[in-house]
Design an enzyme around this catalytic site. Structure first.
Site, PDB file in Angstrom:
ATOM      1  N   SER A 184       0.801  -1.214   0.000  1.00 27.88           N
ATOM      2  CA  SER A 184       0.000   0.000   0.000  1.00 27.88           C
ATOM      3  C   SER A 184       0.838   1.270   0.000  1.00 27.88           C
ATOM      4  O   SER A 184       0.393   2.310  -0.481  1.00 27.88           O
ATOM      5  CB  SER A 184      -0.958   0.002   1.198  1.00 27.88           C
ATOM      6  OG  SER A 184      -0.258  -0.222   2.398  1.00 27.88           O
ATOM      7  N   HIS A 230       1.627   4.662   4.289  1.00 29.11           N
ATOM      8  CA  HIS A 230       0.809   5.404   3.325  1.00 29.11           C
ATOM      9  C   HIS A 230       1.335   6.823   3.149  1.00 29.11           C
ATOM     10  O   HIS A 230       1.447   7.323   2.025  1.00 29.11           O
ATOM     11  CB  HIS A 230      -0.642   5.444   3.807  1.00 29.11           C
ATOM     12  CG  HIS A 230      -1.295   4.104   3.841  1.00 29.11           C
ATOM     13  ND1 HIS A 230      -2.572   3.900   4.338  1.00 29.11           N
ATOM     14  CD2 HIS A 230      -0.854   2.875   3.447  1.00 29.11           C
ATOM     15  CE1 HIS A 230      -2.889   2.622   4.239  1.00 29.11           C
ATOM     16  NE2 HIS A 230      -1.858   1.978   3.713  1.00 29.11           N
TER      17      HIS A 230
END
Length: 258
Positions: A184, A230
């Site tokens: 991610s 992230h």
């Protein structure tokens, strides 16, 4: 009485330059030479001969996008390759035991000084089918488009830098004994790069920014989500896209005229 006028000499039938023994009345739309059925390449209008089709293909490979990047034609091989590597790593990890697999190749900030390869391997380790499924879906959706616009080499660099950027942020922001896995961080790097792409091409980017912002916000409230990765991936991916645009002579904040 005058003598009858003799007719003009008949012209030889047109023959294919590559196969002189074959008569062809079909001509190439580009060079207008005859082309036999074996040498005819379908074109949007009419046909091209083999030589002109090859020249057109070479010219297309050297074409550049409106951003100045070389266009990558055909399948998104880098994107597909990354997905295959992630799936293969996950399947192998299932056989070895996912918990053990995570502990061996996931990013553990307390161990990266002795095992620095975890900065890379953690981006190919996933916790569940849902985890890898959503990451690979988003990777293909955005990666295939970025790869075509940026070219394969630049997209590969963007993905790699975003992955490392996510790991660096985890190393700095996360607790030393926490374990982080998943692609991610690199995916958020693509979010940032794609947002700049939309802005420069004068395409609606607000929806993209809202979606990335929501996904980022979720990580602060739901347990088990690496919001640190992230943030790092998003920042490094955005920065990398901006640097690449500078290298091809474009400002990331100046919109392309359309």
């Amino acid at each position: 009485m005058s003598e009858p006028t003799q007719g003009a000499p008949q012209q030889a039938p047109p023959v294919c330059p590559r196969h002189p023994d074959r008569v062809s009345y079909v001509r190439c739309q580009r060079c207008e030479r005859p082309a036999c059925p074996q040498c005819q390449v379908p074109a949007p209008v009419g046909v091209l001969c083999v030589d002109c089709a090859r020249a057109a293909s070479q010219a297309a490979r050297g074409a550049r996008t409106g951003l100045g990047f070389p266009r990558a034609l055909g399948r998104p091989y880098v994107t597909i390759g990354i997905i295959v590597a992630n799936v293969a790593f996950y399947v192998y990890g299932m056989g070895a035991g996912l918990s053990r697999w995570h502990a061996t190749y996931g990013l553990w900030p307390a161990l990266t000084d002795q095992e620095p390869w975890r900065w890379l391997t953690s981006g190919f380790v996933h916790g569940s089918l849902w985890h890898i499924g959503i990451n690979m879906y988003v990777l293909y959706q955005f990666g295939s488009q970025l790869e075509q616009v940026m070219g394969r080499l630049r997209f590969g660099i963007l993905y790699g830098v975003s992955l490392v950027g996510g790991s660096a942020a985890i190393q700095v922001l996360a607790t030393p004994n926490s374990l982080h896995v998943g692609a991610s961080g690199a995916v958020f790097g693509m979010f940032g790069a794609y947002g700049i792409l939309l802005y420069k091409l004068k395409l609606p980017w607000q929806s993209m920014a809202t979606t990335a912002g929501l996904w980022l916000a979720v990580g602060f409230f739901l347990p088990g989500i690496s919001w640190e990765g992230h943030i790092g991936g998003l920042l490094l991916g955005t920065l990398t896209m901006g640097v690449m645009l500078r290298l091809v002579g474009q400002s990331p904040f100046t919109r392309v005229r359309r």
